[in-house]
Each structure stands twice: as C-alpha cells, then as structure tokens.
Design a protein around this motif. Structure first.
Motif, short mmCIF file in Angstrom:
data_model
loop_
_atom_site.label_atom_id
_atom_site.label_comp_id
_atom_site.label_asym_id
_atom_site.label_seq_id
_atom_site.Cartn_x
_atom_site.Cartn_y
_atom_site.Cartn_z
N LEU A 101 -3.03 7.12 -0.19
CA LEU A 101 -3.10 6.16 0.90
C LEU A 101 -3.26 4.74 0.36
CD1 LEU A 101 -5.43 7.94 3.49
CD2 LEU A 101 -2.95 7.96 3.37
N THR A 102 -2.72 3.78 1.11
CA THR A 102 -2.86 2.38 0.75
C THR A 102 -4.17 1.87 1.34
OG1 THR A 102 -0.45 2.11 0.82
CG2 THR A 102 -1.78 0.09 0.86
N LEU A 103 -5.21 1.89 0.56
CA LEU A 103 -6.53 1.53 1.07
C LEU A 103 -6.75 0.02 1.02
CD1 LEU A 103 -8.63 4.35 -0.63
CD2 LEU A 103 -7.58 4.33 1.65
N SER A 104 -7.42 -0.50 2.04
CA SER A 104 -7.69 -1.94 2.09
C SER A 104 -8.87 -2.17 3.05
CB SER A 104 -6.46 -2.70 2.60
OG SER A 104 -6.27 -2.49 3.99
N ASP A 105 -9.12 -3.43 3.33
CA ASP A 105 -10.15 -3.78 4.32
C ASP A 105 -9.61 -4.81 5.30
OD1 ASP A 105 -10.01 -5.95 2.60
OD2 ASP A 105 -12.17 -6.31 2.58
N ARG A 106 -8.31 -4.74 5.57
CA ARG A 106 -7.69 -5.74 6.45
C ARG A 106 -8.20 -5.63 7.89
NH1 ARG A 106 -3.25 -4.14 3.37
NH2 ARG A 106 -2.59 -2.71 5.03
N THR A 107 -8.36 -4.43 8.37
CA THR A 107 -8.83 -4.20 9.74
C THR A 107 -9.98 -3.20 9.70
OG1 THR A 107 -7.39 -2.30 10.18
CG2 THR A 107 -6.45 -4.50 10.55
N SER A 108 -10.63 -3.03 10.83
CA SER A 108 -11.71 -2.03 10.88
C SER A 108 -11.13 -0.63 10.69
CB SER A 108 -12.46 -2.12 12.21
OG SER A 108 -11.61 -1.90 13.31
N ASN A 109 -9.90 -0.41 11.16
CA ASN A 109 -9.25 0.89 10.92
C ASN A 109 -9.20 1.18 9.42
OD1 ASN A 109 -8.21 -0.43 13.41
ND2 ASN A 109 -7.20 1.54 13.74
#
Length: 238
Positions: A101-109
């Motif tokens: 998965l492409t993990l990030s913190d862009r949104t709460s999702n």
C-alpha cells in the motif's frame, strides 16, 4: 302487465343525479375524513420526532464507541512506533511490514490506514462515524483503491500531538462530510463527538456556521490554549 305499469326509460337517457341531500352528505363525509386524517397526522408528529431523535442519539452512541476504539488503536500505535501516525511512521511501517500500500498522512483516511497495516486496528469498522454523509466501510483494505475509500470515515485527525501533552487536547473529531472541511451538524442533532488525549470522548455543540464550539469558541481556533496560538494542521477525511 308489470312492464306496462313501470315503464323503463330509454337506454340513452342518463340516470338522474344524486339529490341535494346526498351531495351535502358526501361533502360532509369528505370534510370529516379530511379532519380525521389531519388530526391523526398531528398526533403522530411528536411520535415521529421522538423516533428521529432516538435514531440520532443511537448514531451518536455508535460514533462514540468508534472513537474509543480508534483511541485504543492510536495509543497502541504510539507505543509501537514512538509517535502517532504521520509521514515518518508511514515509511517505517512500509519498511517493517513490506506492505504494497502507498502509505501517507495526506488525509485522515491515510492516517487510519497506517493503523490497519501496523496491525493495531482489527478492521475498517471502527472508523465508521455513523453519520448521514458517510457509508459503512466494506472491510476491504487490500489495495490503495479499497483501503478506507472516500466516504468510509467521517473522522478528522489532528497530527503532531503526544500522549505527554495536555490530556484534554482533542485528537480525533467528527462527523465531517467526507471530502470537505465541513462538520456535519445534521447527523447528531447539532452535536459533534471528540476524542481527547486521555482516550475519553466528549460531545460538543456545533454552531450555525458549522464550527465545533469548546469554551465559547471554535475548537480549532488558534486562541484555544491547547494550540498555543497556532492553528492545528488537521487531516480531513477524503
């Protein structure tokens, strides 16, 4: 003989209409039926209002339960990674788990997906805000396209906090209309639910402009003592 005494009208002559008394009786009956329907509807209004209020309270109760589960997952995550989910932990999780998965913190999702991949959240279900503007999570987070899709959560996340901060600090709140920065004031009857750093959940009013009110001002106002004069960088649901 009988036919001669009672002559029949020609077939093309219309039957005589109802008399004036019959017409008045029909009008009176229709009027009484209409009044009866209105009276019944008037009596049912409080009942339907009570049902609607109970449904809102039930949704709010479920949302509070969701927030408590999210809190437990976040604190377990912090214990495992030394901080709450952010851009740094996204890279660390990929390294540890090998997730595709492409993990990030862009949104709460995206933040909540980190807890799923890290194994501290059992499923997508705790991220359901039970609001009118969201839909039930489908439980499929096997790919970027399916992991907490648009609309599967209405909770916003406030990054950069630590368990060592003031226990009253808010960290997750909702319901937010997915894809916006607007709090949904209709779902819980003008109330929002807020998870605090001590893992307690409180219910706060939403004003006419859609702001969550805490101690007389917007919860996200920089003048709130827990923001130290700087507006929080909220991660809104996608």
């Amino acid at each position: 003989m009988t036919d001669q005494l009672l002559p029949q009208p020609p077939p093309d002559v219309p039957a005589p209409g109802p008399g004036e008394h019959a017409v008045r009786s029909r009008r009176k009956m229709r009027w009484l039926i209409g009044i009866g329907i209105l009276a019944i509807a008037f009596c049912l209004v409080p009942f339907f209002k009570m049902i609607a209020e109970q449904l809102m309270k039930a949704r709010q109760t479920h949302a509070i339960s969701s927030l408590r589960q999210i809190g437990l997952a976040l604190f377990q995550f912090e214990s495992d990674y030394g901080k709450f989910p952010d851009g740094v932990t996204a890279s660390e999780i990929k390294r540890k788990t090998g997730s595709a998965l492409t993990l990030s913190d862009r949104t709460s999702n995206d933040v909540f997906v980190q807890t799923l991949v890290a194994g501290v959240s059992p499923s997508e279900l705790p991220f359901d805000s039970f609001s009118d503007s969201t839909r039930d999570p489908d439980g499929d987070w096997s790919s970027d396209a399916t992991a907490l899709q648009h609309g599967e959560t209405g909770f916003a996340f406030i990054p950069g906090l630590s368990p060592k901060d003031n226990p009253a600090f808010p960290i997750v709140f909702g319901p937010v209309i997915p894809g916006t920065k607007t709090v949904d004031a209709k779902s819980f009857g003008g109330k929002a639910v807020v998870l605090k750093l001590d893992n307690s959940v409180t219910s706060l009013p939403i004003d006419s402009s859609g702001k969550i009110i805490y101690d007389g001002m917007d919860l996200l106002d920089p003048r709130q003592p827990f923001w130290h004069g700087k507006a929080p960088d909220v991660k809104w649901p996608k």
